[in-house]
Design a protein around this motif. Structure first.
Motif, short mmCIF file in Angstrom:
data_model
loop_
_atom_site.label_atom_id
_atom_site.label_comp_id
_atom_site.label_asym_id
_atom_site.label_seq_id
_atom_site.Cartn_x
_atom_site.Cartn_y
_atom_site.Cartn_z
N GLY A 29 -2.11 -4.47 -5.31
CA GLY A 29 -1.14 -3.80 -4.47
C GLY A 29 -1.61 -3.64 -3.05
O GLY A 29 -2.52 -4.33 -2.59
N ALA A 30 -0.98 -2.71 -2.31
CA ALA A 30 -1.31 -2.48 -0.91
C ALA A 30 -2.73 -1.93 -0.78
O ALA A 30 -3.23 -1.23 -1.65
N LEU A 31 -3.38 -2.25 0.35
CA LEU A 31 -4.74 -1.82 0.60
C LEU A 31 -4.75 -0.48 1.34
O LEU A 31 -3.75 -0.10 1.96
N SER A 32 -5.86 0.22 1.27
CA SER A 32 -6.03 1.47 2.00
C SER A 32 -6.76 1.19 3.31
O SER A 32 -7.39 0.15 3.48
N ALA A 33 -6.69 2.15 4.24
CA ALA A 33 -7.28 1.96 5.57
C ALA A 33 -8.78 1.67 5.52
O ALA A 33 -9.26 0.82 6.28
N PRO A 34 -9.59 2.32 4.66
CA PRO A 34 -11.04 1.99 4.63
C PRO A 34 -11.33 0.57 4.16
O PRO A 34 -12.46 0.09 4.36
N CYS A 69 -9.73 -3.43 -2.61
CA CYS A 69 -8.37 -2.89 -2.72
C CYS A 69 -8.50 -1.48 -3.29
O CYS A 69 -8.72 -1.32 -4.49
N HIS A 70 -8.41 -0.48 -2.40
CA HIS A 70 -8.69 0.91 -2.77
C HIS A 70 -10.12 0.99 -3.32
O HIS A 70 -11.06 0.61 -2.64
N SER A 71 -10.31 1.40 -4.56
CA SER A 71 -11.66 1.50 -5.13
C SER A 71 -12.00 0.29 -5.98
O SER A 71 -13.04 0.30 -6.66
N HIS A 76 -16.18 1.86 -8.66
CA HIS A 76 -16.28 2.73 -7.49
C HIS A 76 -15.39 3.95 -7.64
O HIS A 76 -14.33 3.90 -8.28
N LYS A 77 -15.80 5.03 -7.02
CA LYS A 77 -15.04 6.28 -7.05
C LYS A 77 -14.23 6.49 -5.77
O LYS A 77 -13.42 7.41 -5.72
N SER A 83 -2.60 -6.04 4.78
CA SER A 83 -2.64 -4.68 4.26
C SER A 83 -1.70 -4.46 3.09
O SER A 83 -1.89 -3.52 2.31
N ASP A 84 -0.68 -5.29 2.92
CA ASP A 84 0.24 -5.12 1.79
C ASP A 84 -0.26 -5.80 0.52
O ASP A 84 0.47 -5.85 -0.48
#
Length: 535
Positions: free
Chosen positions: A1-6, A23-25, A44-45, A355-356
């Motif tokens: 899915g969409a990615l987070s800013a970090p 992609c996120h964690s 990852h957390k 980012s999407d």
């Protein structure tokens, strides 16, 4: 899915041919040839901020290693099995940068990491052992190794660049390095005169003052807006600095800038640059998602204008011509280019991570113009095909060489004399071709329904299919055996949001949706029966 800013910048294209990105964690491992997700690493957390791939060949065993980090924790993964081999943590702050030490024979598992605010730590990534730790006066943002000299390391800090000349895996650097201050191109008083300059010498004079051993004045803009620092792997003792609207090429032997790649006032700013080692070229990513390839023009030197005296010590000017660019993406508040990676083996493919959740694979293709050098009248510096293939000279009537790698597509720069002697040189034109697209899931909430279960009656024609519905209906074929998802079909069923999906057979489902209420509070209910084989 969409990615987070970090997740911005958390991507890498490994030497084994796989793309890994955060992609996120999660860490997703993608095969660029099939544009399919091969592995999802979940341990990852928090959001993954850096990913670095590595490959080594111990005896007869091929071992794929991947290393990612979040909130100060570095995890070394075995990609084939999806298990974590080692976990490393110095403290809880996100790590700024990290890189495998590939140019030494002491150990295959050495990893150099920048721990905020001002530490570099060398780790044994196989055992998690800290080998040494070194602190510096300024905050370290990133670093780059000299590809021609393993003991040379450059640190990009908040105030300037620190050059380390005694780097060694066995012990920490003894000295604090040579500190060089470089102010931003915008701090130069003649920066705005670049467009009006008539000669290349004037354009370079305005940046010669940018490299000094003296700290710049308080009103000048320093390296805070510098996006990237990197040695050039194709040219010894050269380095590039990436700014949003300029790329500066530094000659470290004479300590001055010898090349400026500036964007026009209406151009799209830079986000990232990847220098090539097979040819002196740069893959550049722009804010609109466009990837451009710039190749250095051969035999450029700074010449004086008619009103100027000739320079007794001429400096070679580096000019990079735009050779190819791909299509831009539609940029919105939630859709932006996050990172670009390039194939390190062939250097003729680049992947854009959006980012999407989309991964776009762009491959560089070459075409012969069909005219030789003597007939070429173009004002731009032409690119020529290689004069030899695997050590065998290429004849005048030989077929076009295959696009195996960048050095197989572009020949070394030819001077005017060589052009006349080799009249059979063929001019090459490059273009980007989209060869792969991996789409991410839509933003939640969405409806999910699995197809009817496997029975003894449908065992011959059964396929495990999962239907995911949002504003655009997506039908996703799920393979449990290989643990990855294949986007099998995308159907535009309703203009409104989906409320639910119900399967009626293995080849069809009913989808129902409700529109947004109007001024009277009335809605439009829609019900559709979809046949999968025909769409």
């Amino acid at each position: 899915g969409a990615l987070s800013a970090p997740n911005r910048g958390a991507a890498d294209w490994g030497w084994q041919g796989l793309i890994a990105y955060g992609c996120h964690s999660l860490v997703l491992v993608v095969d660029p040839n099939s544009a399919q997700t091969l592995q999802v690493l979940e341990r990852h957390k928090a959001s993954v901020v850096k990913v670095r791939g590595y490959l080594y060949f111990p005896l007869k065993v091929l071992d794929l290693k991947l290393q990612s980090l979040t909130l100060g924790k570095i995890i070394v993964w075995d990609v084939a099995t999806g298990t974590a081999r080692c976990e490393i943590q110095e403290h809880s702050k996100p790590i700024q940068d990290m890189q495998w030490l590939w140019n030494q024979d002491a150990s295959r598992d050495l990893l150099l990491a920048v721990h905020p605010p001002n530490y570099i730590v060398l780790w044994n990534a196989d055992t998690g052992t800290k080998l040494w730790k070194k602190s510096y006066a300024e905050n370290i943002l990133s670093f780059s190794f000299d590809p021609f000299e393993p003991s040379h390391l450059a640190l990009l800090t908040s105030e300037g660049i620190v050059f380390i000349s005694d780097f060694s895996p066995s012990k920490a650097p003894a000295s604090s390095g040579k500190k060089v201050y470089i102010s931003s191109p915008h701090s130069s008083p003649s920066h705005n005169k670049l467009a009006a300059a008539t000669g290349a010498k004037k354009a370079l004079d305005k940046v010669k003052i940018l490299i000094s051993n003296e700290k710049p004045s308080a009103e000048s803009v320093t390296l805070n807006d510098c996006l990237q620092l990197s040695y050039l792997p194709s040219k010894r003792n050269y380095m590039l600095l990436l700014y949003p609207r300029e790329i500066l090429i530094l000659d470290l032997e004479v300590n001055q800038t010898v090349g400026v790649i500036a964007i026009e006032r209406t151009g799209v700013p830079f986000v990232q640059v990847i220098p090539c080692f097979q040819r002196d070229g740069l893959f550049c990513l722009h804010e609109n998602g466009c990837i451009t390839l710039r190749v250095r023009r051969s035999n450029c030197s700074i010449t004086a204008t008619p009103n100027e005296e000739p320079d007794p010590d001429p400096v070679q000017e580096l000019v990079y011509d735009l050779r190819s660019q791909c299509d831009a993406i539609r940029v919105t508040k939630t859709v932006r280019p996050f990172s670009m990676v390039c194939c390190p083996v062939n250097e003729n493919s680049a992947a854009l991570i959006v980012s999407d959740g989309r991964v776009m694979i762009w491959e560089l293709k070459s075409s012969i113009s069909g005219r030789n050098v003597r007939n070429s009248s173009s004002s731009a510096s032409p690119l020529y095909s290689p004069v030899s293939f695997c050590g065998i000279p290429v004849g005048a009537f030989q077929n076009k060489l295959p696009d195996l790698s960048l050095d197989n597509m572009i020949g070394q720069g030819a001077s005017a004399g060589e052009e006349l002697r080799n009249s059979f040189l063929q001019e090459v034109h490059l273009k980007f071709l989209l060869t792969g697209l991996l789409s991410g899931l839509p933003l939640p909430p969405f409806a999910i329904r699995m197809c009817p279960p496997l029975t003894t009656k449908n065992i011959k024609q059964y396929e495990p299919i999962l239907a995911v519905g949002e504003c655009l209906e997506q039908v996703i074929q799920c393979s449990e055996k290989n643990r990855f998802y294949i986007l099998a079909d995308m159907l535009h069923v309703f203009p409104s949001d989906h409320r639910g999906i119900e399967w009626i057979s293995l080849t069809g489902f009913i989808s129902f949706a409700t529109s947004t209420p109007n001024n009277l509070g009335l809605v439009r209910n829609e019900l559709q029966l979809v046949d999968l084989p025909t769409g």
